[in-house]
Design an enzyme around this catalytic site. Sequence first.
Site, PDB file in Angstrom:
ATOM      1  N   CYS A  66       0.818  -1.219   0.000  1.00  0.00           N
ATOM      2  CA  CYS A  66       0.000   0.000   0.000  1.00  0.00           C
ATOM      3  C   CYS A  66       0.853   1.271   0.000  1.00  0.00           C
ATOM      4  CB  CYS A  66      -0.955   0.007   1.188  1.00  0.00           C
ATOM      5  SG  CYS A  66      -0.162   0.246   2.795  1.00  0.00           S
ATOM      6  N   HIS A 103      -1.357  11.327  15.872  1.00  0.00           N
ATOM      7  CA  HIS A 103      -1.880  10.577  14.731  1.00  0.00           C
ATOM      8  C   HIS A 103      -0.774   9.689  14.159  1.00  0.00           C
ATOM      9  CE1 HIS A 103      -4.035   9.827  10.966  1.00  0.00           C
ATOM     10  NE2 HIS A 103      -2.911  10.109  10.332  1.00  0.00           N
ATOM     11  N   HIS A 106      -4.086   4.866   9.878  1.00  0.00           N
ATOM     12  CA  HIS A 106      -5.434   4.299   9.926  1.00  0.00           C
ATOM     13  C   HIS A 106      -5.336   2.775   9.949  1.00  0.00           C
ATOM     14  CE1 HIS A 106      -6.326   8.350   8.451  1.00  0.00           C
ATOM     15  NE2 HIS A 106      -7.512   8.169   9.012  1.00  0.00           N
ATOM     16  N   ASP A 110      -8.665  -5.098   5.970  1.00  0.00           N
ATOM     17  CA  ASP A 110      -8.316  -5.788   4.730  1.00  0.00           C
ATOM     18  C   ASP A 110      -6.911  -6.399   4.772  1.00  0.00           C
ATOM     19  OD1 ASP A 110      -6.729  -3.529   4.574  1.00  0.00           O
ATOM     20  OD2 ASP A 110      -7.616  -2.751   2.733  1.00  0.00           O
ATOM     21  N   ARG A 119      -5.127  -4.329   8.897  1.00  0.00           N
ATOM     22  CA  ARG A 119      -3.945  -3.680   8.328  1.00  0.00           C
ATOM     23  C   ARG A 119      -3.814  -2.305   8.959  1.00  0.00           C
ATOM     24  NH1 ARG A 119      -3.560  -0.074   3.786  1.00  0.00           N
ATOM     25  NH2 ARG A 119      -5.710  -0.624   3.281  1.00  0.00           N
ATOM     26  N   CYS A 121      -2.110   0.716   8.804  1.00  0.00           N
ATOM     27  CA  CYS A 121      -1.355   1.421   7.776  1.00  0.00           C
ATOM     28  C   CYS A 121      -0.780   2.690   8.420  1.00  0.00           C
ATOM     29  CB  CYS A 121      -2.308   1.748   6.631  1.00  0.00           C
ATOM     30  SG  CYS A 121      -1.544   2.502   5.218  1.00  0.00           S
TER      31      CYS A 121
END
Length: 135
Positions: A66, A103, A106, A110, A119, A121
């Site tokens: 990704c 932060h 996310h 999937d 996942r 990410c």
Amino acid sequence: MSYAVNKSEDQWREELGAEQYAVLREAATERPWTGELLDEQRAGLYTCAACGAELFKSGTKFDSHCGWPSFYESIRPDAVELIEDNSHGMERTEVRCASCGSHLGHVFPDGFGTPTGDRYCMNSIALDFTPQDEA
């Protein structure tokens, strides 16, 4: 929300570089395929770049193709805070450091072929990495 690590935005600005501040404190996203931890394959520990809290073990990292480092679970369920994120016209789950509220990225359901199906990410710039031999 109250966090164990509390600093003013001025303190965060002083301690973090402009790019790190944008991601960690303003929920920006680094460009895909640019993070220095994307291809990191050594055994070790991933921590919050803002406060040093332990977040992920290298054994849970996988190549999700990704463009960002991906993990299938955090080091402990209470190490991260999951928040509903409906920004940008999408339904997502934001991942924040539970110690300082920064932060990280996310989490998506999937992570096919992983033990959890998740996942995480993460932005490379939001993480620090300590190889196992130094941890």
